[in-house]
Design a protein around this motif. Structure first.
Motif, PDB file in Angstrom:
ATOM      1  N   PRO A 172       0.820  -1.209   0.000  1.00 32.00           N
ATOM      2  CA  PRO A 172       0.000   0.000   0.000  1.00 32.00           C
ATOM      3  C   PRO A 172       0.855   1.261   0.000  1.00 32.00           C
ATOM      4  CG  PRO A 172      -0.051  -1.049   2.155  1.00 32.00           C
ATOM      5  CD  PRO A 172       0.742  -1.948   1.247  1.00 32.00           C
ATOM      6  N   GLY A 173       0.312   2.312  -0.561  1.00 31.09           N
ATOM      7  CA  GLY A 173       0.982   3.608  -0.514  1.00 31.09           C
ATOM      8  C   GLY A 173       1.363   4.126  -1.872  1.00 31.09           C
ATOM      9  N   HIS A 174       1.314   5.434  -1.994  1.00 31.79           N
ATOM     10  CA  HIS A 174       1.707   6.031  -3.271  1.00 31.79           C
ATOM     11  C   HIS A 174       2.359   7.390  -3.127  1.00 31.79           C
ATOM     12  CE1 HIS A 174      -2.033   8.131  -2.554  1.00 31.79           C
ATOM     13  NE2 HIS A 174      -1.773   8.927  -3.550  1.00 31.79           N
ATOM     14  N   GLY A 182       4.734   2.705   3.023  1.00 27.39           N
ATOM     15  CA  GLY A 182       4.966   1.676   2.016  1.00 27.39           C
ATOM     16  C   GLY A 182       6.042   2.088   1.032  1.00 27.39           C
ATOM     17  N   MET A 183       6.001   3.329   0.578  1.00 24.33           N
ATOM     18  CA  MET A 183       7.000   3.809  -0.370  1.00 24.33           C
ATOM     19  C   MET A 183       8.357   3.967   0.306  1.00 24.33           C
ATOM     20  SD  MET A 183       5.565   3.748  -3.224  1.00 24.33           S
ATOM     21  CE  MET A 183       6.798   4.558  -4.203  1.00 24.33           C
ATOM     22  N   THR A 184       8.363   4.377   1.563  1.00 23.77           N
ATOM     23  CA  THR A 184       9.622   4.507   2.297  1.00 23.77           C
ATOM     24  C   THR A 184      10.290   3.146   2.415  1.00 23.77           C
ATOM     25  OG1 THR A 184       8.778   6.398   3.513  1.00 23.77           O
ATOM     26  CG2 THR A 184      10.652   5.246   4.467  1.00 23.77           C
ATOM     27  N   ALA A 185       9.518   2.126   2.745  1.00 22.61           N
ATOM     28  CA  ALA A 185      10.055   0.770   2.838  1.00 22.61           C
ATOM     29  C   ALA A 185      10.548   0.292   1.480  1.00 22.61           C
ATOM     30  CB  ALA A 185       8.986  -0.177   3.381  1.00 22.61           C
ATOM     31  N   LEU A 186       9.768   0.544   0.449  1.00 21.58           N
ATOM     32  CA  LEU A 186      10.133   0.088  -0.894  1.00 21.58           C
ATOM     33  C   LEU A 186      11.449   0.721  -1.361  1.00 21.58           C
ATOM     34  CD1 LEU A 186       9.349  -1.566  -3.362  1.00 21.58           C
ATOM     35  CD2 LEU A 186       8.017   0.395  -4.155  1.00 21.58           C
ATOM     36  N   PRO A 225      14.759   4.421 -10.153  1.00 13.88           N
ATOM     37  CA  PRO A 225      13.980   5.606  -9.764  1.00 13.88           C
ATOM     38  C   PRO A 225      12.493   5.254  -9.714  1.00 13.88           C
ATOM     39  CG  PRO A 225      14.775   5.814 -12.020  1.00 13.88           C
ATOM     40  CD  PRO A 225      15.364   4.548 -11.458  1.00 13.88           C
ATOM     41  N   LEU A 226      11.801   5.777  -8.717  1.00  9.96           N
ATOM     42  CA  LEU A 226      10.362   5.554  -8.590  1.00  9.96           C
ATOM     43  C   LEU A 226       9.637   6.829  -8.989  1.00  9.96           C
ATOM     44  CD1 LEU A 226      10.254   3.631  -5.195  1.00  9.96           C
ATOM     45  CD2 LEU A 226      10.112   2.696  -7.508  1.00  9.96           C
ATOM     46  N   ALA A 282       9.738  -3.354   6.198  1.00  9.97           N
ATOM     47  CA  ALA A 282       8.415  -2.818   6.484  1.00  9.97           C
ATOM     48  C   ALA A 282       8.071  -2.880   7.968  1.00  9.97           C
ATOM     49  CB  ALA A 282       7.356  -3.572   5.683  1.00  9.97           C
ATOM     50  N   ALA A 283       8.611  -3.834   8.692  1.00 10.90           N
ATOM     51  CA  ALA A 283       8.237  -4.029  10.093  1.00 10.90           C
ATOM     52  C   ALA A 283       8.382  -2.772  10.950  1.00 10.90           C
ATOM     53  CB  ALA A 283       9.021  -5.191  10.691  1.00 10.90           C
ATOM     54  N   PRO A 284       9.503  -2.037  10.859  1.00 14.90           N
ATOM     55  CA  PRO A 284       9.629  -0.852  11.717  1.00 14.90           C
ATOM     56  C   PRO A 284       8.555   0.198  11.453  1.00 14.90           C
ATOM     57  CG  PRO A 284      11.759  -1.447  10.793  1.00 14.90           C
ATOM     58  CD  PRO A 284      10.729  -2.300  10.114  1.00 14.90           C
TER      59      PRO A 284
END
Length: 159
Positions: A71-73, A79-83, A90-91, A137-139
């Motif tokens: 999730p996240g955009h 979600g994006m921070t974890a990704l 580049p995202l 993602a856990a943190p």
């Protein structure tokens, strides 16, 4: 379903509602949809290519990929921070978008939609990527859901 043929032949393929058409290369198109639609998509693609380019190829690649949903955009989303900790590409900020590159040390395709990011990874890397996603993602408390069935239906093609 993976389609290989000339750009004009692939461009002329009618993409049904609820299917993502991902241009992997000028001569390669990946049709992403719920697993239950694989046979339908394969038949449609084969019928189309048989008419417009008989030497082209359509193959069901369902068993070759695992799809995860994160999730996240928005840039600040957990979600994006974890990704971002796992990708070497580049995202884009705009959605929808499609990018390819390295994720957790292996090849991946990312479909960035308004409410979710779909991560396509080769099936043999499934457990490794799942573990790495859980690690980062856990943190932040991000919930990672592996999407096998049901698969989210989305109209339109990523830009």
């Amino acid at each position: 379903v993976e389609c290989h043929g000339s750009a004009p032949a692939l461009d002329a393929l009618a993409v049904p509602s609820g299917v993502q058409a991902l241009r992997v290369a000028p001569d390669e198109l990946l049709l992403l949809a719920p697993p239950a639609r694989a046979d339908e998509l394969l038949r449609r693609a084969m019928a189309h290519l048989a008419v417009v380019e008989p030497g082209a190829l359509a193959v069901d690649q369902s068993d070759g990929w695992t799809v995860f949903g994160l999730p996240g955009h928005l840039p600040g989303d957990e979600g994006m921070t974890a990704l971002r900790q796992l990708v070497l590409m580049p995202l884009p900020r705009r959605r929808p978008a499609f990018v390819q590159g390295a994720l957790a040390g292996g090849p991946a395709k990312l479909v960035l939609l308004p409410e979710i990011v779909l991560l396509l990874v080769p099936y043999p890397l499934r457990d490794h990527v799942a573990g790495r996603l859980r690690d980062v993602a856990a943190p932040g408390g991000v919930r990672i859901a592996e999407l096998e069935i049901p698969f989210p239906a989305v109209d339109g093609s990523p830009a």
